[in-house]
Design an enzyme around this catalytic site. Structure first.
Site: not given
Ligand code: ADP
Length: 188
Positions: A15, A89, A128, A132, A143
């Site tokens: 994404k 999400r 990658r 993180r 996740r």
């Molecule tokens: P990825 O898509 O690889 O999981 P992100 O950077 O989008 O990485 O998200 C990392 C973490 O941040 C998620 O595992 C969650 O804990 C939190 N997070 C991000 N966006 C949201 C959201 N919209 N609602 C709830 N938690 C979120």
């Protein structure tokens, strides 16, 4: 191009890469909740501290924190083409987004789902190694589990609104972008 779009897809579906391309080609302003949360953690804000524990376990950060962080960011977005990455999400977040956008006089033009099989996702994320803290095998599994638990209700929500656009995300970034670009265009 639609003025407001959202990218959906599992962790590691690319994404962020696709968002960067859309930003470059069409001037979209990206809003990544994951990135905002990591910045908040780094800055040591109250939201960042509270969100950190959930992120390290691979769980969803509670909606009140997510909505606070999105509302703060959206203030700067008047008149801009907006691209959401990682938000919404959950179906609840999607519904809140619909209402919040309406209050701003906007509406979502497309929810673009980047589909990638789990084994490809795991391989990509563990390869990658961007340092993180949530990119380790246990958290990635969690996740993905959370993603699969939440995505179907969101898909039906956006299908019902006629906004869902599915893209095959297993190919190389150019091949994925060709589809994403079409989906973001007002015709797609
Ligand atoms: P990825 O898509 O690889 O999981 P992100 O950077 O989008 O990485 O998200 C990392 C973490 O941040 C998620 O595992 C969650 O804990 C939190 N997070 C991000 N966006 C949201 C959201 N919209 N609602 C709830 N938690 C979120």
């Amino acid at each position: 191009m639609h003025r407001t779009i959202a990218l959906l897809g599992p962790p590691g579906s690319g994404k962020g890469t696709q968002a960067a391309r859309l930003q470059e080609e069409f001037g979209y302003t990206p809003l990544s909740t994951g990135r905002l949360l990591r910045a908040a953690r780094q800055d040591g804000t109250e939201i960042g501290r509270r969100a950190g524990a959930y992120m390290d376990r691979g769980e969803l950060v509670p909606d009140d924190l997510i909505l606070a962080i999105v509302r703060d960011a959206v203030d700067d977005f008047e008149g801009k083409a907006l691209l959401f990455d990682g938000f919404p999400r959950t179906r609840a977040q999607a519904e809140t987004m619909t209402q919040g956008l309406a209050q701003l006089g906007r509406e979502l033009g497309a929810a673009i789902l980047i589909d990638v099989p789990d084994d490809v996702v795991v391989e990509r994320i563990l390869g990658r190694a961007q340092g993180r803290s949530d990119d380790n095998p246990e958290t990635v599994r969690e996740r993905l589990r959370v993603y699969h638990g939440e995505i179907d209700p969101m898909i039906s929500y956006y299908e019902g609104l006629g906004l869902l656009r599915r893209v095959d995300g297993a190919g190389d970034p150019d091949a994925v972008y060709a589809q994403v670009r079409r989906s973001a265009s007002a015709e797609g």
